[in-house]
Write a protein that holds these residues in place. Structure first.
Motif, PDB file in Angstrom:
ATOM      1  N   ARG A  15      56.643  77.793  71.972  1.00 50.58           N
ATOM      2  CA  ARG A  15      56.867  76.343  72.169  1.00 50.58           C
ATOM      3  C   ARG A  15      58.221  75.456  72.414  1.00 50.58           C
ATOM      4  NH1 ARG A  15      52.180  72.956  67.751  1.00 50.58           N
ATOM      5  NH2 ARG A  15      50.412  74.509  68.760  1.00 50.58           N
ATOM      6  N   LEU A  16      58.577  75.818  71.781  1.00 42.40           N
ATOM      7  CA  LEU A  16      60.070  74.970  71.507  1.00 42.40           C
ATOM      8  C   LEU A  16      60.960  76.109  73.184  1.00 42.40           C
ATOM      9  CD1 LEU A  16      61.702  76.421  68.359  1.00 42.40           C
ATOM     10  CD2 LEU A  16      61.589  73.868  69.893  1.00 42.40           C
ATOM     11  N   THR A  17      61.005  77.463  73.135  1.00 45.13           N
ATOM     12  CA  THR A  17      61.106  77.659  74.694  1.00 45.13           C
ATOM     13  C   THR A  17      60.805  77.043  75.941  1.00 45.13           C
ATOM     14  OG1 THR A  17      60.033  79.508  74.284  1.00 45.13           O
ATOM     15  CG2 THR A  17      62.496  80.395  73.646  1.00 45.13           C
ATOM     16  N   THR A  18      59.730  76.951  75.472  1.00 41.42           N
ATOM     17  CA  THR A  18      58.507  76.203  77.041  1.00 41.42           C
ATOM     18  C   THR A  18      59.685  74.980  77.411  1.00 41.42           C
ATOM     19  OG1 THR A  18      56.602  77.141  76.470  1.00 41.42           O
ATOM     20  CG2 THR A  18      56.270  75.771  77.837  1.00 41.42           C
ATOM     21  N   PHE A  26      62.613  73.978  76.201  1.00 45.44           N
ATOM     22  CA  PHE A  26      64.193  73.572  76.244  1.00 45.44           C
ATOM     23  C   PHE A  26      64.132  74.944  76.646  1.00 45.44           C
ATOM     24  CE2 PHE A  26      64.089  71.039  72.291  1.00 45.44           C
ATOM     25  CZ  PHE A  26      64.778  69.945  73.396  1.00 45.44           C
ATOM     26  N   PRO A  27      63.954  75.629  77.972  1.00 48.98           N
ATOM     27  CA  PRO A  27      63.883  76.554  78.626  1.00 48.98           C
ATOM     28  C   PRO A  27      64.972  76.797  79.064  1.00 48.98           C
ATOM     29  CG  PRO A  27      62.103  75.014  80.160  1.00 48.98           C
ATOM     30  CD  PRO A  27      62.951  74.609  79.106  1.00 48.98           C
ATOM     31  N   SER A  28      65.669  78.020  78.980  1.00 54.80           N
ATOM     32  CA  SER A  28      66.855  78.613  79.681  1.00 54.80           C
ATOM     33  C   SER A  28      67.847  77.743  81.150  1.00 54.80           C
ATOM     34  CB  SER A  28      67.652  80.220  79.506  1.00 54.80           C
ATOM     35  OG  SER A  28      66.327  80.694  78.537  1.00 54.80           O
ATOM     36  N   GLU A  29      66.971  78.096  81.709  1.00 57.05           N
ATOM     37  CA  GLU A  29      67.922  76.803  82.623  1.00 57.05           C
ATOM     38  C   GLU A  29      68.265  75.921  82.364  1.00 57.05           C
ATOM     39  OE1 GLU A  29      64.680  78.240  82.740  1.00 57.05           O
ATOM     40  OE2 GLU A  29      65.703  80.373  84.270  1.00 57.05           O
ATOM     41  N   PHE A  30      67.502  74.902  81.443  1.00 56.30           N
ATOM     42  CA  PHE A  30      67.468  73.912  80.697  1.00 56.30           C
ATOM     43  C   PHE A  30      68.953  73.637  80.499  1.00 56.30           C
ATOM     44  CE2 PHE A  30      67.929  70.763  78.068  1.00 56.30           C
ATOM     45  CZ  PHE A  30      67.869  69.161  78.762  1.00 56.30           C
ATOM     46  N   LEU A  31      69.291  74.536  79.207  1.00 59.29           N
ATOM     47  CA  LEU A  31      70.297  74.146  78.079  1.00 59.29           C
ATOM     48  C   LEU A  31      71.022  74.797  78.556  1.00 59.29           C
ATOM     49  CD1 LEU A  31      68.486  76.682  75.881  1.00 59.29           C
ATOM     50  CD2 LEU A  31      68.761  74.101  75.344  1.00 59.29           C
ATOM     51  N   ILE A  39      75.018  80.549  76.056  1.00 59.54           N
ATOM     52  CA  ILE A  39      74.474  79.772  75.924  1.00 59.54           C
ATOM     53  C   ILE A  39      73.275  79.648  75.076  1.00 59.54           C
ATOM     54  CG2 ILE A  39      74.064  76.849  76.270  1.00 59.54           C
ATOM     55  CD1 ILE A  39      76.990  77.803  75.844  1.00 59.54           C
ATOM     56  N   PRO A  40      71.835  79.704  75.835  1.00 55.54           N
ATOM     57  CA  PRO A  40      70.856  79.748  75.154  1.00 55.54           C
ATOM     58  C   PRO A  40      70.489  80.645  73.769  1.00 55.54           C
ATOM     59  CG  PRO A  40      70.196  79.978  77.994  1.00 55.54           C
ATOM     60  CD  PRO A  40      71.457  80.123  77.104  1.00 55.54           C
ATOM     61  N   VAL A  41      71.231  82.269  74.202  1.00 53.16           N
ATOM     62  CA  VAL A  41      70.858  82.582  73.502  1.00 53.16           C
ATOM     63  C   VAL A  41      71.496  82.354  71.866  1.00 53.16           C
ATOM     64  CG1 VAL A  41      71.870  84.803  72.283  1.00 53.16           C
ATOM     65  CG2 VAL A  41      70.564  85.284  74.267  1.00 53.16           C
ATOM     66  N   LEU A  42      73.074  81.123  71.986  1.00 55.24           N
ATOM     67  CA  LEU A  42      73.284  80.362  70.838  1.00 55.24           C
ATOM     68  C   LEU A  42      72.914  79.205  70.164  1.00 55.24           C
ATOM     69  CD1 LEU A  42      76.391  79.965  68.850  1.00 55.24           C
ATOM     70  CD2 LEU A  42      76.765  78.194  71.528  1.00 55.24           C
ATOM     71  N   VAL A  43      71.635  78.596  70.978  1.00 55.38           N
ATOM     72  CA  VAL A  43      70.813  77.690  70.361  1.00 55.38           C
ATOM     73  C   VAL A  43      69.934  77.924  69.669  1.00 55.38           C
ATOM     74  CG1 VAL A  43      69.681  75.159  71.271  1.00 55.38           C
ATOM     75  CG2 VAL A  43      71.838  76.109  72.383  1.00 55.38           C
ATOM     76  N   TRP A  44      68.936  79.422  70.347  1.00 57.49           N
ATOM     77  CA  TRP A  44      68.082  79.487  69.618  1.00 57.49           C
ATOM     78  C   TRP A  44      68.748  80.501  68.261  1.00 57.49           C
ATOM     79  CZ3 TRP A  44      64.700  76.895  71.202  1.00 57.49           C
ATOM     80  CH2 TRP A  44      64.447  76.446  72.271  1.00 57.49           C
ATOM     81  N   ALA A  45      70.121  80.958  67.985  1.00 57.46           N
ATOM     82  CA  ALA A  45      71.049  81.371  67.370  1.00 57.46           C
ATOM     83  C   ALA A  45      70.690  80.569  66.425  1.00 57.46           C
ATOM     84  CB  ALA A  45      71.941  82.861  67.401  1.00 57.46           C
TER      85      ALA A  45
END
Length: 52
Positions: free
Chosen positions: A3-6, A8-13, A31-37
């Motif tokens: 749900r979160l990745t849908t 906030f998709p990587s492109e948006f981040l 950036i997406p990896v940093l945000v999810w971590a």
């Protein structure tokens, strides 16, 4: 997680980080990896801090 990745998709981040000036140059930082971590790392423990 799905749900979160849908939501906030990587492109948006990546685009949002660029707009805010978080990314000054392209490098190894993803950036997406940093945000999810950060999101999932803080959710996993009772009391986590950035310093910890």
């Amino acid at each position: 997680m799905r749900r979160l990745t849908t939501l906030f998709p990587s492109e948006f981040l990546e685009e949002h980080a660029e707009e805010l000036g978080v990314v000054e140059r392209e490098g190894k930082l993803q950036i997406p990896v940093l945000v999810w971590a950060l999101v999932f790392g803080f959710a996993a423990g009772e009391s986590r801090t950035l310093a910890g």
